[in-house]
Design a protein around this motif. Sequence first.
Motif, PDB file in Angstrom:
ATOM      1  N   TYR A   1       0.972  -1.151   0.000  1.00 18.23           N
ATOM      2  CA  TYR A   1      -0.041  -0.010  -0.237  1.00 18.23           C
ATOM      3  C   TYR A   1       0.892   1.329   0.105  1.00 18.23           C
ATOM      4  CZ  TYR A   1      -3.609   3.449   1.449  1.00 18.23           C
ATOM      5  OH  TYR A   1      -4.450   4.462   1.814  1.00 18.23           O
ATOM      6  N   VAL A   2       1.864   1.231   0.855  1.00 16.21           N
ATOM      7  CA  VAL A   2       2.631   2.307   0.934  1.00 16.21           C
ATOM      8  C   VAL A   2       3.602   2.624  -0.317  1.00 16.21           C
ATOM      9  CG1 VAL A   2       4.731   3.698   2.205  1.00 16.21           C
ATOM     10  CG2 VAL A   2       2.940   2.474   3.355  1.00 16.21           C
ATOM     11  N   ALA A   3       4.165   1.584  -0.885  1.00 17.10           N
ATOM     12  CA  ALA A   3       4.802   1.550  -2.020  1.00 17.10           C
ATOM     13  C   ALA A   3       4.036   2.036  -3.086  1.00 17.10           C
ATOM     14  CB  ALA A   3       5.388   0.332  -2.451  1.00 17.10           C
ATOM     15  N   LEU A   4       2.962   1.578  -3.419  1.00 20.85           N
ATOM     16  CA  LEU A   4       2.084   2.048  -4.761  1.00 20.85           C
ATOM     17  C   LEU A   4       1.529   2.987  -4.475  1.00 20.85           C
ATOM     18  CD1 LEU A   4       0.599  -1.410  -5.559  1.00 20.85           C
ATOM     19  CD2 LEU A   4       2.319  -0.102  -6.541  1.00 20.85           C
ATOM     20  N   THR A   5       0.997   3.721  -3.264  1.00 20.53           N
ATOM     21  CA  THR A   5       0.390   4.982  -3.207  1.00 20.53           C
ATOM     22  C   THR A   5       1.017   6.093  -2.308  1.00 20.53           C
ATOM     23  OG1 THR A   5      -0.708   4.373  -0.945  1.00 20.53           O
ATOM     24  CG2 THR A   5      -1.633   3.568  -2.849  1.00 20.53           C
ATOM     25  N   GLY A   6       2.110   5.841  -1.471  1.00 20.01           N
ATOM     26  CA  GLY A   6       2.968   6.852  -0.508  1.00 20.01           C
ATOM     27  C   GLY A   6       1.953   7.202   0.223  1.00 20.01           C
ATOM     28  N   GLU A   7       0.888   6.419   0.631  1.00 14.80           N
ATOM     29  CA  GLU A   7      -0.016   6.927   1.607  1.00 14.80           C
ATOM     30  C   GLU A   7       0.663   6.696   3.300  1.00 14.80           C
ATOM     31  OE1 GLU A   7      -3.103   8.651   1.681  1.00 14.80           O
ATOM     32  OE2 GLU A   7      -2.636   8.813  -0.373  1.00 14.80           O
TER      33      GLU A   7
END
Length: 792
Positions: A318-324
């Motif tokens: 999730y973090v890798a694909l969205t930066g969230e």
Amino acid sequence: MPPPGSPTATYRLQLRREFGFRDAAAVVPYLAALGVSHVYCSPVLEATPGSAHGYDVVDHSRLSPELGGDDGWAELAEACRTHGLGIVIDVVPNHMAVPTPERLNAALWGVLRDGRESEHAAWFDIDWDSQDGKLLMPVLGDPFDDCVARNEIEVDVEARMLRYFDHEFPLAFGTEELADDIVALHAQQHYRLAHWRVANTDLNYRRFFDVTSLIGVRVELPEVFDATHARLLDLVRCGDVDGLRIDHPDGLADPAGYLDRLAASSGRMWTVVEKILEHGEVLPTGWACDGTTGYDALASVSAVLTDPAGEKPLTETYVALTGEDPDFTTVVSDAKRQVVTQLFPAEIHRLVRELRHPELRDLVPQSVPDPDLFAAIAELLVCFDVYRAYPGDGASADRIDAAVTLARTNAAPLGPALDVIEPLLRRQLPEADSFAVRFEQTTGPVMAKGVEDTAFYRYLRLTALSEVGGDPRHVGMTVDDWHANCERLARDWPRTMTTLSTHDTKRSEDVRARLLVLAEIPDEWTAAVSRWQAAGPAERPDANTCYVFWQSLVGAHPISADRLKAYLAKATREAKRHTSWTDPDESYDQRVATYVDSVLADEALLADVDRWIREHLAEPGASNSLSQKLLQLTMPGIPDVYQGEELTDFSLVDPDNRRPVDYDDRRRRLTQIANDQPAGAALDGDDVKLLVTSRTLQLRRDRPATFAGGYAPLTADGLAAGHVVAYRRGDDVVAVVTRLPVGLRRSGGWRGTTLQLPEGSWRDVLTGRPATHEVASLLADLPVALLVRAGG
């Protein structure tokens, strides 16, 4: 035995103009055959014309004419009596509609005309000391003077009203002589027309959340309770209604007092409340009700079927694909701070006015300025982590402590203001009760809009967990914790409602069942979503929206472009980052819609998605679907089946989940299942879910004492013991379900795992076969089993 008239199971029907009382009566024979004991209706009183939900009541004295009125209701009640079913109705005590035209709400019309002198002035929660004693009506498309200049506000002397397009407002007696001067005429009314945007800063009536078209009703006053409940209680007394579902009790001034009065008036019939319990929270003890409407059950069912090992890899993806931000706590804080700032200044201003009430003069020194009081209240609303505190409840006192402590950490300069407010929230001083009640009525709307309707649309690591009553911080639940929760329910709230889908859930139970599989296959999911994203259109919206798009696509596939675009339009506007309901960005909205169209038009990409779903999601998702259904239908409580969900249904948030239900198809399927013995693996997915649902409901109907009885965990032994949840209800029923089906398959299956069944011979009512201790044999045809003692 359960009390007489207590439901064994309910079936929720969403009534509307297109599906009224007579339509509901027509499906009663099917519902009786399905096995439920009660038809559970959305609100039945007269609502705003064309209402899709019925929560915007305009007249408490009339059954909805659009739904069929008294005659249509009589047909429904008679159909239910003929087939041995009861009726549960949805009660809306917290608010009424501010309809268009306004005259449709006669009680409110009288207040607009007569102001404080109206016989209905006490009905509505209005701060008459604000807005120069007028009721603010923020309905104009532009400031008042601009609307007057364009001749958009007209005077109808004969009808004695002001008109603004479809809006109508009465003229106070004796003011029509000013008809030639609209500005002067308007100044003499008991209301003030204003631009719609000032509602969030200047509104002086309590509303439902941030919905200005719903005005708070003061049912804490006996005369208001009596007037607004008379028609519903007539239905109770004549025997038409056997149960009550109470909408949004946290909006009331005194939820416990309301429930006491309702119990006394209704003969203490079965009553559940739409109370959202946060993680670890329990329903206040002493409430005169049977439990909640089941969001807590939904959360626990999802949790026990979720693989906690998926948390770390899903977070990384999730973090890798969205930066969230991976920290949901931060997302919630930011979202609540935004809604407090943008949506609820009017409510905070009213709380500040409460603090400046003459009775609190000695408790709220003038040395603490109003801006500091405003900021301190706002910070406390952000920091408060449940929907409401309740006087005398120890857990609530702890929540207040935690909120104050966090507010002091976040905003140290507000210490003096917090010193003033803290004891008032604890209700340590009787003169401060009004402020405490008002604060308690505000925390719920901030939670609902900040968490449910903002943070849940921003935090998309695993969207199946971003559900009403859920907490996506917590991935998975142990089987032991599941049993402990069920034992608590059996002890404390044995007649609470359980549910998997409602009109308010963000996605249907079957969509969630599929998405829960992602926690078992995070590597496969990461590879697939990365591949699709790279192969998709170069012109795309923000990464977070793309991520929820892909989850929604695989969860609800096959789904039309129109349905998916409608969902994303709602999801992005609720997220309030790039567009919103009040300030839509049309270029962004179009970019999202174009992205959906482009992906769904790419045959090669869609074929890859379809293949991946068939290989990785379809079978384990179907297993989860049946497991969660049997858990919900057999755990302690009264299960509700949301309309149509007895078959596989891949719906998203409303209005997608309120689409018409094909009952002819369901009747045909149910008849076929009833005629096929035994049944099992040969059935298609829809029929299997209907089989599990119908035979469990029928068993509950036939053995009410069993399911009103105790709950006892059963132990599995063997290498795959962690993949089974099993328990006994009463003395003669056992439920067995599969959990984490991907891990089970990859580890080699059941591998000799056994279940310690109680003594005696058992048979599976789903397949008709004798049961054995070998789990592989027990679950050979279906991932679930429902056992009864042979001969019982």
